[in-house]
Enzyme design. Structure first.
Site, short mmCIF file in Angstrom:
data_model
loop_
_atom_site.label_atom_id
_atom_site.label_comp_id
_atom_site.label_asym_id
_atom_site.label_seq_id
_atom_site.Cartn_x
_atom_site.Cartn_y
_atom_site.Cartn_z
N GLY A 239 0.76 -1.24 0.00
CA GLY A 239 0.00 0.00 0.00
C GLY A 239 0.78 1.28 0.00
N GLU A 273 3.87 -6.53 2.28
CA GLU A 273 3.78 -6.99 0.88
C GLU A 273 3.85 -5.80 -0.06
OE1 GLU A 273 -0.09 -8.72 0.92
OE2 GLU A 273 0.52 -10.52 1.98
N PRO A 274 4.96 -5.07 -0.07
CA PRO A 274 5.01 -3.89 -0.95
C PRO A 274 5.14 -4.30 -2.41
CG PRO A 274 7.16 -4.27 0.04
CD PRO A 274 6.22 -5.30 0.64
N ARG A 276 4.08 -1.63 -5.46
CA ARG A 276 4.33 -0.36 -6.15
C ARG A 276 5.59 0.34 -5.64
NH1 ARG A 276 0.16 2.39 -8.38
NH2 ARG A 276 -1.27 1.23 -7.05
N ARG A 313 -3.15 2.13 -16.51
CA ARG A 313 -3.48 2.92 -15.31
C ARG A 313 -4.18 4.25 -15.61
NH1 ARG A 313 -0.32 4.79 -12.14
NH2 ARG A 313 -1.49 4.37 -10.25
N TYR A 317 -7.75 4.35 -13.92
CA TYR A 317 -7.87 5.12 -12.67
C TYR A 317 -7.73 6.62 -12.88
CZ TYR A 317 -5.92 0.64 -10.89
OH TYR A 317 -5.64 -0.66 -10.62
N CYS A 343 -8.77 2.43 -29.95
CA CYS A 343 -10.08 3.02 -30.28
C CYS A 343 -10.95 3.16 -29.04
CB CYS A 343 -10.78 2.15 -31.32
SG CYS A 343 -9.78 1.96 -32.78
N GLU A 344 -10.52 3.97 -28.11
CA GLU A 344 -11.26 4.27 -26.89
C GLU A 344 -10.92 5.72 -26.53
OE1 GLU A 344 -13.12 2.12 -24.98
OE2 GLU A 344 -12.60 0.24 -25.99
N TYR A 372 2.27 -2.30 -12.09
CA TYR A 372 0.96 -2.35 -12.72
C TYR A 372 1.01 -1.76 -14.14
CZ TYR A 372 0.09 -3.13 -7.80
OH TYR A 372 0.17 -3.62 -6.51
C1 LIG Z 1 -3.10 -8.40 -0.81
C2 LIG Z 1 -2.22 -7.39 -1.45
N1 LIG Z 1 -0.96 -7.27 -0.99
C3 LIG Z 1 -0.10 -6.38 -1.54
C4 LIG Z 1 -0.47 -5.57 -2.58
C5 LIG Z 1 0.51 -4.60 -3.14
O1 LIG Z 1 0.09 -3.31 -2.96
P1 LIG Z 1 1.03 -2.09 -3.36
O2 LIG Z 1 1.47 -2.29 -4.75
O3 LIG Z 1 0.18 -0.92 -3.17
O4 LIG Z 1 2.17 -2.10 -2.38
C6 LIG Z 1 -1.78 -5.65 -3.09
C7 LIG Z 1 -2.21 -4.77 -4.18
O5 LIG Z 1 -3.29 -4.41 -4.37
C8 LIG Z 1 -2.67 -6.61 -2.50
O6 LIG Z 1 -3.91 -6.74 -2.97
#
Ligand SMILES: Cc1ncc(COP(=O)(O)O)c(C=O)c1O
Length: 413
Positions: A239, A273-274, A276, A313, A317, A343-344, A372
């Site tokens: 996140g 769990e990084p 991004r 993206r 978004y 074509c969008e 992403y």
């Molecule tokens: C369960 C889970 N863990 C980790 C992530 C990675 O998130 P981020 O890329 O924001 O660090 C996500 C992304 O949506 C996720 O769904």
């Protein structure tokens, strides 16, 4: 550290000219900086210091094998979100004990594979899924390590499409019901209940929601302890945001310190769990200008050979990505809408951007596209999946060659 910097009149990746890569490989092409990937993992590790922790890089952000191998060598473990991502992790050299397996809709085949491999933890999404994991473990004579994903009802304050921690979102079990769910699951001999999992959203710019989510699972872990269930880790998901435009983002050290602060009294191992924050700034998408034409209002459309099929993206978004000329950077800046060829009408990378007078054939770099980006690329409009290049120690190599039309069609003949 910024990987993509100008050197004289040319944009480079860690000093390697991007014009040369585009000329040699063609466009659209993703370029990644191995040095940045290493630096991001090392900085995060350093932020957690000697508090017991593990970094499980979220493969969904970018699971190119070469990217994953660099992350592995730098000390990152992995979070897989599908059976396919589990196989990529194994192919990249990870052991099952390095993998946590998340995912809102795990199929019977995926559960079977995770159970028989013996991954570090299956992050279960529901009481029903815990049942199915227990049943699969029973069939195979195994004990499956499981954690429960809880939904704490906390707003991430990021884009609605990447917010996951409110009760209207499909993820996890409501935290109010988690105690009962865990109590029942932990009585199953086929399950080893090892942790709690929470992930409330992506591209988060403030630490407060992350602190609150951490505090919620710390409190739940204490309640479980009172029930005689001893979890060993808290997995706080990913996140952490990155600055795409001019956002202020907490440094990795402040992020880690905030989480350690909340979790420390519990003594539990902390998992994050990084995705991004590791790979986003490490990648750029190179694209060529294929047309320049006047637009109402006196500006112009600059049409690229990359569009939402290569980088979704902005269309998905409304996400902002900086766009820079790769060469000829000193021309007089003009205002333009940078668009893709799909074509969008949503196939737009940037409105009212300033670029040095783009001409047909010029190459631009769309920055912060490592996360992403390639991972969400598609064959829409029969575009080929783009090439990917890794820059490392002053040299570069193709780490995914461009897909051919035959490769697209082979499954249809
Ligand atoms: C369960 C889970 N863990 C980790 C992530 C990675 O998130 P981020 O890329 O924001 O660090 C996500 C992304 O949506 C996720 O769904």
């Amino acid at each position: 550290m910024h990987a993509f910097r100008p050197n004289g009149h040319e944009l480079t990746c860690d000093g390697v000219g991007l014009a040369g890569i585009a000329a040699s490989v063609g466009t659209p092409t993703y370029v990644y900086s191995a040095a940045t990937l290493r630096e991001r993992i090392e900085t995060l590790h350093a932020g957690f210091g000697d508090y017991p922790h593990a970094l499980h890089y979220a493969l969904k952000a970018n699971s190119n094998l070469a990217v994953v191998r660099v992350i592995r060598a730098a000390g990152g473990l992995v979070d897989a979100n599908s059976g396919g991502e589990i196989e990529v992790a194994l192919r990249a050299g990870y052991a099952p004990s390095d993998i946590v397996f998340t995912g809102v809709g795990k199929t019977p085949a995926e559960i079977d594979r995770a159970v028989t491999l013996g991954v570090k933890a299956i992050n279960a999404e529901s009481a029903g899924e815990l049942e199915r994991i227990a049943a699969a473990a029973g069939v195979h004579g195994r004990v499956a390590s499981v954690a429960l994903r809880v939904n704490p009802g906390i707003a991430s304050e990021s884009h609605p499409h990447i917010s996951t921690g409110m009760d209207s979102h499909k993820f996890g079990v409501p935290i109010a019901t988690a105690r009962t769910v865990v109590r029942e699951a932990s009585a199953r001999p086929e399950l080893d209940f090892v942790g709690l999992h929470v992930h409330i959203g992506s591209q988060m710019l403030g630490l407060e929601p992350l602190r609150r989510a951490a505090a919620a699972v710390v409190a739940l872990a204490q309640e479980l302890r009172d029930d005689g269930v001893r979890v060993t880790h808290l997995d706080l998901g990913g996140g952490l945001g990155i600055p795409y435009e001019d956002e202020t983002v907490p440094p990795a050290a402040a992020y880690a310190a905030a989480l350690v602060d909340v979790v420390k009294p519990s003594g539990l191992t902390l998992i994050v769990e990084p995705g991004r924050a590791v790979v986003g700034p490490a990648g750029a998408l190179l694209a060529s200008v294929v047309d320049v034409k006047p637009r109402a209002g006196g500006t112009r459309f600059v049409v690229l050979d990359a569009g939402m099929s290569e980088l979704l993206r902005p269309a998905l978004y409304g996400a902002f990505h900086r766009i820079e000329a790769v060469a000829e950077r000193n021309g007089t800046p003009v205002t333009c809408d940078v668009v893709g060829p799909i074509c969008e009408s949503s196939d737009v990378f940037g409105v009212g951007r300033s670029l040095p007078a783009p001409r047909v054939g010029a190459v631009v770099a769309i920055l912060d596209a490592g996360a992403y980006g390639a991972a969400m690329a598609s064959n829409y409009n029969r575009h080929a999946l783009p090439a990917e290049v890794m820059v490392d120690a002053g040299a570069w190599r193709v780490v995914r060659r461009r897909q051919t039309l035959d490769e697209q069609l082979v499954c249809e003949e």
